[in-house]
Scaffold this motif. Structure first.
Motif, mmCIF file in Angstrom:
data_model
loop_
_atom_site.group_PDB
_atom_site.id
_atom_site.type_symbol
_atom_site.label_atom_id
_atom_site.label_comp_id
_atom_site.label_asym_id
_atom_site.label_seq_id
_atom_site.Cartn_x
_atom_site.Cartn_y
_atom_site.Cartn_z
ATOM 1 N N ILE A 88 6.753 0.971 1.530
ATOM 2 C CA ILE A 88 6.063 -0.070 0.787
ATOM 3 C C ILE A 88 7.045 -1.215 0.586
ATOM 4 O O ILE A 88 8.175 -1.010 0.163
ATOM 5 C CB ILE A 88 5.571 0.464 -0.580
ATOM 6 N N HIS A 89 6.597 -2.419 0.886
ATOM 7 C CA HIS A 89 7.474 -3.584 0.790
ATOM 8 C C HIS A 89 7.047 -4.516 -0.334
ATOM 9 O O HIS A 89 5.985 -4.348 -0.924
ATOM 10 C CB HIS A 89 7.518 -4.303 2.141
ATOM 11 N N LYS A 90 7.872 -5.521 -0.608
ATOM 12 C CA LYS A 90 7.654 -6.373 -1.776
ATOM 13 C C LYS A 90 6.310 -7.089 -1.721
ATOM 14 O O LYS A 90 5.781 -7.372 -0.653
ATOM 15 C CB LYS A 90 8.792 -7.358 -1.954
ATOM 16 N N ASP A 110 -0.155 10.023 5.487
ATOM 17 C CA ASP A 110 1.267 10.180 5.792
ATOM 18 C C ASP A 110 1.708 9.158 6.843
ATOM 19 O O ASP A 110 0.915 8.738 7.687
ATOM 20 C CB ASP A 110 1.540 11.584 6.335
ATOM 21 N N ASP A 111 2.992 8.835 6.819
ATOM 22 C CA ASP A 111 3.598 7.943 7.809
ATOM 23 C C ASP A 111 2.877 6.593 7.862
ATOM 24 O O ASP A 111 2.432 6.136 8.913
ATOM 25 C CB ASP A 111 3.614 8.602 9.196
ATOM 26 N N VAL A 112 2.786 5.952 6.704
ATOM 27 C CA VAL A 112 2.128 4.651 6.600
ATOM 28 C C VAL A 112 3.169 3.605 6.222
ATOM 29 O O VAL A 112 3.957 3.808 5.305
ATOM 30 C CB VAL A 112 0.976 4.687 5.568
ATOM 31 N N TRP A 113 3.165 2.506 6.950
ATOM 32 C CA TRP A 113 4.065 1.380 6.709
ATOM 33 C C TRP A 113 3.213 0.226 6.195
ATOM 34 O O TRP A 113 2.284 -0.209 6.865
ATOM 35 C CB TRP A 113 4.772 0.990 8.000
ATOM 36 N N ILE A 114 3.526 -0.251 4.981
ATOM 37 C CA ILE A 114 2.749 -1.313 4.356
ATOM 38 C C ILE A 114 3.628 -2.545 4.221
ATOM 39 O O ILE A 114 4.616 -2.543 3.476
ATOM 40 C CB ILE A 114 2.204 -0.866 2.983
ATOM 41 N N GLY A 115 3.284 -3.596 4.938
ATOM 42 C CA GLY A 115 4.098 -4.803 5.015
ATOM 43 C C GLY A 115 4.022 -5.694 3.791
ATOM 44 O O GLY A 115 3.141 -5.568 2.930
ATOM 45 N N ILE A 116 4.928 -6.623 3.739
ATOM 46 C CA ILE A 116 5.093 -7.558 2.629
ATOM 47 C C ILE A 116 3.773 -8.261 2.303
ATOM 48 O O ILE A 116 3.063 -8.722 3.192
ATOM 49 C CB ILE A 116 6.182 -8.599 2.972
#
Length: 175
Positions: A88-90, A110-116
């Motif tokens: 999790i990003h800003k 699972d294995d989730v990338w959440i961008g800015i």
């Protein structure tokens, strides 16, 4: 050491000094089995999360291997469920929809990338191995192995959506 705290540290390359303080106390609070420790850890958690404008409940349901890149201005509804090895990003908001068919909160796999600056809202399911690109708005179900991009979000199937994005994955062998 608590397994979830250990898993978070492993996501930061094993360097416990890289783990944000609020995250350390978040995990220690959840693992504490004595009332005094729970109170102390919760106080430390609240103090440290406020320094980064982080809104995460002490009882949030977040799996193993949480990685928070650039921890600043993040809001996660207390009822959200987040799986293992999530980045999790800003500026990320994971919140509640208060009306209509999607009234409720997301469940994130699972294995989730959440961008800015991404926003995920409503009673939706985000599958496993999903990359949500920066500045995306997601208020719909996302299948496994997908990339979501834009506002409104568009789904792009991808067999290895988070390859090279989810580093130092924690593997929990105690299922």
């Amino acid at each position: 050491m608590d397994k979830k705290l250990e898993s978070d540290i492993s996501r930061y390359g094993g360097n416990k000094n890289s783990l944000p303080k609020f995250q350390k106390y978040f995990r220690k609070y959840q693992a504490a089995n004595n009332r005094v420790k729970k109170i102390v850890y919760k106080i430390l958690f609240v103090i440290n999360r406020k320094k980064n404008f982080i809104e995460i409940a002490a009882d949030a349901k977040i799996g193993y291997g949480l990685y928070i890149g650039h921890p600043f201005a993040i809001t996660i509804n207390p009822d959200v469920i987040i799986g293992n090895n999530c980045n999790i990003h800003k500026g990320v908001t994971i919140g509640q929809e208060n009306r209509g068919k999607k009234k409720g909160v997301p469940i994130i796999g699972d294995d989730v990338w959440i961008g800015i600056n991404s926003t995920i809202v409503g009673k939706i399911k985000v599958g496993n191995d999903v990359l949500i690109a920066p500045n995306s708005y997601v208020n719909f179900d996302v299948p496994d192995h997908s990339i979501v991009i834009g506002n409104p979000g568009k789904i792009i199937p991808n067999v290895h959506a988070t390859k090279d994005y989810i580093n130092n994955k924690f593997i929990n062998n105690q299922n």
